[in-house]
Design an enzyme around this catalytic site. Sequence first.
Site, short mmCIF file in Angstrom:
data_model
loop_
_atom_site.label_atom_id
_atom_site.label_comp_id
_atom_site.label_asym_id
_atom_site.label_seq_id
_atom_site.Cartn_x
_atom_site.Cartn_y
_atom_site.Cartn_z
N VAL A 27 41.77 23.93 49.65
CA VAL A 27 41.09 23.67 48.37
C VAL A 27 41.65 22.44 47.66
O VAL A 27 40.90 21.62 47.13
CB VAL A 27 41.14 24.93 47.47
N ALA A 58 42.14 33.18 51.85
CA ALA A 58 42.27 33.82 50.53
C ALA A 58 41.17 34.85 50.35
O ALA A 58 40.01 34.61 50.67
CB ALA A 58 42.20 32.76 49.44
N GLY A 61 40.46 35.81 44.87
CA GLY A 61 39.55 34.99 44.10
C GLY A 61 40.24 33.91 43.30
O GLY A 61 41.35 33.50 43.62
N GLU A 126 43.31 41.53 38.76
CA GLU A 126 44.39 41.62 39.76
C GLU A 126 45.69 41.79 39.01
O GLU A 126 45.71 41.80 37.77
CB GLU A 126 44.40 40.36 40.63
N HIS A 243 53.80 39.26 48.91
CA HIS A 243 52.62 40.02 48.52
C HIS A 243 52.91 41.48 48.83
O HIS A 243 53.40 41.81 49.91
CB HIS A 243 51.40 39.54 49.32
N ARG A 289 53.36 40.99 40.69
CA ARG A 289 53.75 41.24 42.08
C ARG A 289 55.23 41.54 42.29
O ARG A 289 55.59 42.39 43.10
CB ARG A 289 53.43 40.00 42.92
N HIS A 350 54.34 35.36 51.14
CA HIS A 350 52.94 35.04 50.86
C HIS A 350 52.75 33.65 50.24
O HIS A 350 51.89 32.90 50.66
CB HIS A 350 52.40 36.11 49.90
N GLU A 374 49.75 24.32 46.98
CA GLU A 374 50.98 25.08 47.20
C GLU A 374 52.19 24.19 47.50
O GLU A 374 53.33 24.56 47.23
CB GLU A 374 50.77 26.11 48.33
N ARG A 385 54.27 33.60 40.67
CA ARG A 385 52.89 33.17 40.39
C ARG A 385 52.00 34.35 40.00
O ARG A 385 52.04 35.41 40.61
CB ARG A 385 52.32 32.52 41.64
C1 SIN Z 1 44.97 38.71 47.12
O1 SIN Z 1 43.78 38.71 47.38
O2 SIN Z 1 45.61 39.71 46.86
C2 SIN Z 1 45.71 37.40 47.12
C3 SIN Z 1 45.43 36.68 45.90
C4 SIN Z 1 46.53 35.70 45.61
O3 SIN Z 1 47.51 35.62 46.35
O4 SIN Z 1 46.43 35.04 44.58
#
Ligand code: SIN
Length: 553
Positions: A27, A58, A61, A126, A243, A289, A350, A374, A385
């Site tokens: 991206v 990904a 979103g 999220e 993650h 996270r 991750h 990144e 993050r």
């Molecule tokens: C996820 O879909 O859990 C990953 C999203 C992210 O790492 O920002």
Amino acid sequence: MPRYLINFSLDKIPTESVPVVVVGSGVAGLSAALAAASSQRVAVLTKTTLDQTTTSRAQGGIASALGVGDSAELHKMDTLEAGKGLCEERMVDILVSEGPERVRHLVEDIGARFDRAGSGLALTKEGGHSRPRVAYARGDATGSEVEASLARVVRCEEHIDVYENHYAVDVVTSGEGCVGLLALDEEKGEIRFFHSPAVVLAMGGMGQLYAVTTNPAICTGDGVAMALRAGAEVSDIEFMQFHPTSLHLPETPRWLISEALRGEGALLLDQSGRRFMEGVHPLKELAPRDVVVNEMVRVMRELDVDHLLLDATPIGAERLMERFPNIYQHCLEAGIDITRNPIPVSPAAHYMSGGVVADAWGRTLVPGLYACGEVACSGVHGANRLASNSLLEGLVFSRRIGLSLERRLRSWDPADAPALEYHFERRRSRITPRLLRGLIQQMMQDNMGYRRSREGLREAALFLQENTDVLQSEYRSPAGFEVQNMLTLANLMVQAALMREESRGCHYRTDYPSMRREWERHIVYRRDNGGLCAFMRAVGALHDAEGYSYEVG
Ligand code: SIN
């Protein structure tokens, strides 16, 4: 540490002159290329094929304040909260205020087909988000939709030439900063020089430094290592984000199980069915996270198990299949029907929150060298993050690079290619790249994972020191270059983790389990006389050095 991974004489290498070189096709890379191509010719180099990127994988979103009742201010507050005191607030302001417009541009001008709810975009939650603000595409295929849409436009753009299977080896610098890039054309087996005053590094992350990761095999941190060799600064490198939920099955490669599942109602359970995030954080499964991973690791140790369970059945079978078609299919092929049974999960490396220090216009300390996505440390992520802020960062700051290039390109003469050469006495390496790659990955997993201690980090530092001669060896293949980059970065990460005597965000030290006020600062590295020097910068002052600026130009 030699300045370059290879010896060369530029006058003996096939040379191509191009105003802007972008390395990486996710991206950030494709958005930077499109932004620059409105006024210049651009070469996009990619390690494999255009669509083989982390972006393509990904799921969740892109976060931005598009929803009713949401605002840039609320998005900022969540980002700062997740970043645990290490975010650069001015950069976060740019991210959250320019974000909604970038997402609209992606959908309306680039043509990415995002899922809709009524007249607007469908938005989900999220971890760490106080509002539903994560826009997604084709259920859980956001990355592949974003990648495909950008690639479609890039392929039609006459100012952009795409070079697939070109491995970027090193940025070439002279007195005036960046003068181009050395790359290995893998099809021809030859080194080429792209003579250019502006090189944009957008090569993704470094999850492959770990044995257990959600990242594809290409993520070996090449961009960060190359920028460091060229004289750029690298910061916050101790903050590798894990993650919480990667698919954990024997004999099956790790695979991301999106946080969006938890956003839609999936629960984290231990083997007895206990919802262990209750009482740990007010957001429970949707805590930031680092909080979720820490609790998972604690519970796994207590129960002496190597995974926990994610129960997606509360979402309902119909909604699950419609909203998460890829996760449903992938798990089914692995033998798990997620509409009926819980998914075995455990954390995996991750996302690298740190990287090459880049200012509000993507500039590094090396004139003409830019970084976004990144690879970069813009300062928006801090110590951890916020979920789905990464695609957003790629969109926002890559466009800014496109807008800021003009001054750099003004006095460039394509006919004026430099005649530099470089020679370093090298020996053949005694260890194969494949073997060393595996050793680094296991050493990082064991000692530089979610729990760190002085003892383990010292062991890792010793291992790395014993292998430093590899950096002076001669490799001629991408596998060899990758392992040299991995070794360079592993060393930096371990040194920074040893230095940071506290726990903050993704960095957890068992011997210093609390956050400490005096560590509210960045650890920054720079190449110095062939070695490395480390220094501290206060939060809010990451870009306080000559060469960075919040102003364009
Ligand atoms: C996820 O879909 O859990 C990953 C999203 C992210 O790492 O920002």
